[in-house]
Scaffold this active site. Structure first.
Site, PDB file in Angstrom:
ATOM      1  CG  ASN A 104      -0.264  44.876 -14.554  1.00 48.73           C
ATOM      2  OD1 ASN A 104      -0.849  45.577 -13.728  1.00 48.73           O
ATOM      3  ND2 ASN A 104      -0.033  43.583 -14.366  1.00 48.73           N
ATOM      4  CG  ASP A 130       4.055  44.336 -16.763  1.00 46.61           C
ATOM      5  OD1 ASP A 130       3.679  43.449 -17.558  1.00 46.61           O
ATOM      6  OD2 ASP A 130       3.646  44.406 -15.580  1.00 46.61           O
ATOM      7  CG  HIS A 140      -4.750  51.646 -16.594  1.00 42.90           C
ATOM      8  ND1 HIS A 140      -4.800  51.203 -15.305  1.00 42.90           N
ATOM      9  CD2 HIS A 140      -6.015  52.083 -16.881  1.00 42.90           C
ATOM     10  CE1 HIS A 140      -6.035  51.344 -14.811  1.00 42.90           C
ATOM     11  NE2 HIS A 140      -6.788  51.878 -15.760  1.00 42.90           N
ATOM     12  CB  CYS A 147       4.503  62.549 -30.556  1.00 41.95           C
ATOM     13  SG  CYS A 147       4.992  64.213 -31.071  1.00 41.95           S
ATOM     14  CB  CYS A 186       6.104  64.965 -36.200  1.00 43.49           C
ATOM     15  SG  CYS A 186       6.253  65.409 -34.443  1.00 43.49           S
ATOM     16  CG  ASN A 198      -5.818  40.117  -5.045  1.00 46.01           C
ATOM     17  OD1 ASN A 198      -4.843  40.348  -5.754  1.00 46.01           O
ATOM     18  ND2 ASN A 198      -6.346  41.052  -4.260  1.00 46.01           N
TER      19      ASN A 198
HETATM   20  C1  BJW Z   1      -0.953  40.102  -5.347  1.00 49.10           C
HETATM   21  C2  BJW Z   1       0.393  39.775  -5.169  1.00 49.10           C
HETATM   22  C3  BJW Z   1       0.798  38.490  -5.614  1.00 49.10           C
HETATM   23  C4  BJW Z   1       0.077  41.772  -4.400  1.00 49.10           C
HETATM   24  N1  BJW Z   1      -0.081  37.661  -6.157  1.00 49.10           N
HETATM   25  N2  BJW Z   1      -1.808  39.247  -5.886  1.00 49.10           N
HETATM   26  C5  BJW Z   1     -14.721  58.468  -7.368  1.00 49.10           C
HETATM   27  C6  BJW Z   1     -15.455  57.310  -7.529  1.00 49.10           C
HETATM   28  C7  BJW Z   1     -15.268  56.472  -8.633  1.00 49.10           C
HETATM   29  C8  BJW Z   1     -14.318  56.787  -9.597  1.00 49.10           C
HETATM   30  C9  BJW Z   1     -13.596  57.950  -9.435  1.00 49.10           C
HETATM   31  C10 BJW Z   1     -13.791  58.780  -8.331  1.00 49.10           C
HETATM   32  N3  BJW Z   1     -12.928  59.825  -8.450  1.00 49.10           N
HETATM   33  C11 BJW Z   1     -12.197  59.663  -9.580  1.00 49.10           C
HETATM   34  C12 BJW Z   1     -12.596  58.520 -10.186  1.00 49.10           C
HETATM   35  C13 BJW Z   1     -12.044  57.939 -11.445  1.00 49.10           C
HETATM   36  C14 BJW Z   1     -10.634  57.445 -11.254  1.00 49.10           C
HETATM   37  C15 BJW Z   1     -10.598  56.477 -10.071  1.00 49.10           C
HETATM   38  O1  BJW Z   1     -10.912  55.306 -10.190  1.00 49.10           O
HETATM   39  N4  BJW Z   1     -10.161  56.935  -8.907  1.00 49.10           N
HETATM   40  C16 BJW Z   1     -10.146  56.069  -7.728  1.00 49.10           C
HETATM   41  C17 BJW Z   1      -8.841  56.255  -6.991  1.00 49.10           C
HETATM   42  C18 BJW Z   1     -11.381  56.351  -6.915  1.00 49.10           C
HETATM   43  N5  BJW Z   1     -10.269  56.748 -12.477  1.00 49.10           N
HETATM   44  C19 BJW Z   1      -9.753  57.394 -13.504  1.00 49.10           C
HETATM   45  O2  BJW Z   1      -9.467  58.575 -13.464  1.00 49.10           O
HETATM   46  C20 BJW Z   1      -9.577  56.584 -14.770  1.00 49.10           C
HETATM   47  N6  BJW Z   1     -10.233  57.251 -15.838  1.00 49.10           N
HETATM   48  C21 BJW Z   1     -11.577  57.405 -15.879  1.00 49.10           C
HETATM   49  O3  BJW Z   1     -12.315  56.993 -15.000  1.00 49.10           O
HETATM   50  O4  BJW Z   1     -12.005  58.037 -17.004  1.00 49.10           O
HETATM   51  C22 BJW Z   1     -13.416  58.269 -17.152  1.00 49.10           C
HETATM   52  C23 BJW Z   1     -13.995  57.326 -18.157  1.00 49.10           C
HETATM   53  C24 BJW Z   1     -13.884  55.968 -18.004  1.00 49.10           C
HETATM   54  C25 BJW Z   1     -14.436  55.087 -18.922  1.00 49.10           C
HETATM   55  C26 BJW Z   1     -15.089  55.579 -20.009  1.00 49.10           C
HETATM   56  C27 BJW Z   1     -15.213  56.954 -20.193  1.00 49.10           C
HETATM   57  C28 BJW Z   1     -14.673  57.816 -19.259  1.00 49.10           C
HETATM   58  C29 BJW Z   1      -8.098  56.437 -15.117  1.00 49.10           C
HETATM   59  C30 BJW Z   1      -7.383  55.580 -14.153  1.00 49.10           C
HETATM   60  C31 BJW Z   1      -5.898  55.550 -14.479  1.00 49.10           C
HETATM   61  C32 BJW Z   1      -5.092  54.717 -13.495  1.00 49.10           C
HETATM   62  N7  BJW Z   1      -3.714  54.882 -13.750  1.00 49.10           N
HETATM   63  C33 BJW Z   1      -2.744  54.099 -12.969  1.00 49.10           C
HETATM   64  C34 BJW Z   1      -1.333  54.544 -13.407  1.00 49.10           C
HETATM   65  C35 BJW Z   1      -1.010  53.985 -14.804  1.00 49.10           C
HETATM   66  C36 BJW Z   1       0.413  54.203 -15.177  1.00 49.10           C
HETATM   67  C37 BJW Z   1       1.375  53.628 -14.166  1.00 49.10           C
HETATM   68  O5  BJW Z   1       1.457  52.396 -14.015  1.00 49.10           O
HETATM   69  O6  BJW Z   1       2.042  54.429 -13.528  1.00 49.10           O
HETATM   70  O7  BJW Z   1      -2.935  52.703 -13.194  1.00 49.10           O
HETATM   71  S1  BJW Z   1      -2.946  54.254 -11.194  1.00 49.10           S
HETATM   72  C38 BJW Z   1      -2.553  52.580 -10.829  1.00 49.10           C
HETATM   73  O8  BJW Z   1      -3.737  51.915 -10.285  1.00 49.10           O
HETATM   74  C39 BJW Z   1      -2.271  51.922 -12.188  1.00 49.10           C
HETATM   75  C40 BJW Z   1      -2.939  50.599 -12.013  1.00 49.10           C
HETATM   76  O9  BJW Z   1      -3.193  50.011 -13.270  1.00 49.10           O
HETATM   77  C41 BJW Z   1      -4.191  50.935 -11.239  1.00 49.10           C
HETATM   78  C42 BJW Z   1      -4.795  49.763 -10.525  1.00 49.10           C
HETATM   79  O10 BJW Z   1      -3.940  49.243  -9.547  1.00 49.10           O
HETATM   80  P1  BJW Z   1      -3.875  47.690  -9.283  1.00 49.10           P
HETATM   81  O11 BJW Z   1      -3.320  46.996 -10.450  1.00 49.10           O
HETATM   82  O12 BJW Z   1      -5.159  47.213  -8.763  1.00 49.10           O
HETATM   83  O13 BJW Z   1      -2.717  47.632  -8.155  1.00 49.10           O
HETATM   84  P2  BJW Z   1      -2.883  47.751  -6.556  1.00 49.10           P
HETATM   85  O14 BJW Z   1      -1.539  48.013  -6.009  1.00 49.10           O
HETATM   86  O15 BJW Z   1      -3.954  48.670  -6.181  1.00 49.10           O
HETATM   87  O16 BJW Z   1      -3.362  46.288  -6.137  1.00 49.10           O
HETATM   88  C43 BJW Z   1      -2.492  45.170  -6.265  1.00 49.10           C
HETATM   89  C44 BJW Z   1      -3.233  43.926  -5.762  1.00 49.10           C
HETATM   90  O17 BJW Z   1      -2.381  42.814  -5.997  1.00 49.10           O
HETATM   91  C45 BJW Z   1      -3.563  43.956  -4.260  1.00 49.10           C
HETATM   92  O18 BJW Z   1      -4.911  43.564  -4.068  1.00 49.10           O
HETATM   93  C46 BJW Z   1      -2.611  42.901  -3.662  1.00 49.10           C
HETATM   94  O19 BJW Z   1      -3.183  42.196  -2.583  1.00 49.10           O
HETATM   95  C47 BJW Z   1      -2.382  41.996  -4.834  1.00 49.10           C
HETATM   96  N8  BJW Z   1      -1.072  41.293  -4.825  1.00 49.10           N
HETATM   97  N9  BJW Z   1       1.060  40.771  -4.553  1.00 49.10           N
HETATM   98  C48 BJW Z   1      -1.347  38.003  -6.260  1.00 49.10           C
HETATM   99  N10 BJW Z   1       2.116  38.046  -5.473  1.00 49.10           N
END
Ligand code: BJW
Length: 237
Positions: free
Chosen positions: A94, A96, A111, A119, A141, A204
């Protein structure tokens, strides 16, 4: 007795009950805004003001958000463990700052953070509570128009991966809270933890994409399930 070392990975579900949207649920952020238009470096290059507007709105939304019972319970768990000589690594996807607002000490923001600006002219990162736009000036800067939100978009490398790897390797219990397990590398942590022989737990609203990788599960709203789990952990030590 030193309590077991814990690695806690959190996602958008942790902050859902604080009024911050999740991404992939029925009314999630990515159902209204296309990822390709808002969460990639290419989108920012194409239309920086559109992307800035999206993050400005989310930053303003965050100003009104308060930590919920789940954030508070995790902060209490971390400080209790620390006082007993143990460690709770709080690693969040997150952007936040609700864990910090709840009193958490160290929080690893893999993230990035909404309240920080990066910058692109001088590569500095600074706290930022304000809207960003073409007239924003770097606090370091003083270049104008080169600030972007300090968040990690698709195709970018998440932050602190070396620290995360080391903390995962030294943990005894891996707990995933409020994440769909669909974004890598975070989605792969549970398999890494299993390969290291750790107990793995999912907390979850409902089973995530990775649910079969966990040895223990608790489903329900984070504001109820997380305090209950924390209470159980505290009474076990
Ligand atoms: C509740 C609830 C309640 C609801 N109580 N629970 C093919 C295969 C594998 C990987 C890749 C691929 N193609 C591309 C990739 C890589 C890619 C990727 O993973 N893509 C997938 C879509 C397949 N990843 C990347 O590009 C990452 N970088 C990378 O891999 O670099 C290479 C590298 C890595 C390591 C070392 C060296 C090199 C970067 C990923 C960046 C993600 N960015 C975001 C935006 C951030 C800024 C912003 O906030 O705007 O991050 S996207 C978004 O998704 C955000 C989140 O952090 C992230 C995860 O989402 P999250 O938190 O899981 O939310 P939800 O909505 O998906 O789930 C919420 C859950 O809560 C649900 O399960 C609900 O049930 C639950 N819930 N209410 C408890 N009250």
């Amino acid at each position: 007795m030193v309590p077991p070392s814990l690695f806690v990975l959190t996602g958008a579900g942790l902050s859902a009950e604080s009024g911050l949207g999740t991404f992939r649920d029925k009314d999630g952020i990515w159902t209204k805004f296309r990822v390709e238009d808002y969460a990639t470096p290419e989108a920012f290059e194409r239309d920086p003001l559109k992307v800035q507007g999206f993050y400005n709105a989310r930053r303003r939304n965050l100003q009104d958000a308060k930590p919920n019972a789940a954030h508070k319970a995790l902060a209490t768990l971390q400080s209790t463990w620390t006082s007993l000589g143990g460690r709770v690594t709080l690693c969040t996807q997150n952007i936040d700052d609700l864990l910090e607002q709840a009193g958490a000490g160290e929080v690893i923001h893999m993230h990035g953070e909404l309240k920080r600006a990066w910058c692109l002219a001088c590569d500095s990162r600074s706290p930022c509570d304000e809207d960003l736009g073409s007239e924003s000036e770097c606090f370091v800067c003083h270049a104008v128009g080169d600030l972007r939100p300090d968040v990690v978009w698709f195709g970018e490398v998440p932050y602190h991966m070396d620290v995360i790897g080391a903390r995962l390797a030294s943990a005894e219990l891996f707990v995933s809270i409020g994440t769909s397990g669909s974004v890598y590398p975070a989605a792969g942590f549970v398999r890494m933890a299993r390969d290291l022989g750790m107990t793995t737990m999912e907390i979850n609203l409902e089973p995530s994409d990775n649910a079969d990788a966990f040895t223990a599960t608790a489903y329900g709203p984070a504001s109820e399930t997380v305090p209950a789990w924390v209470e159980a952990m505290m009474s076990a030590i």
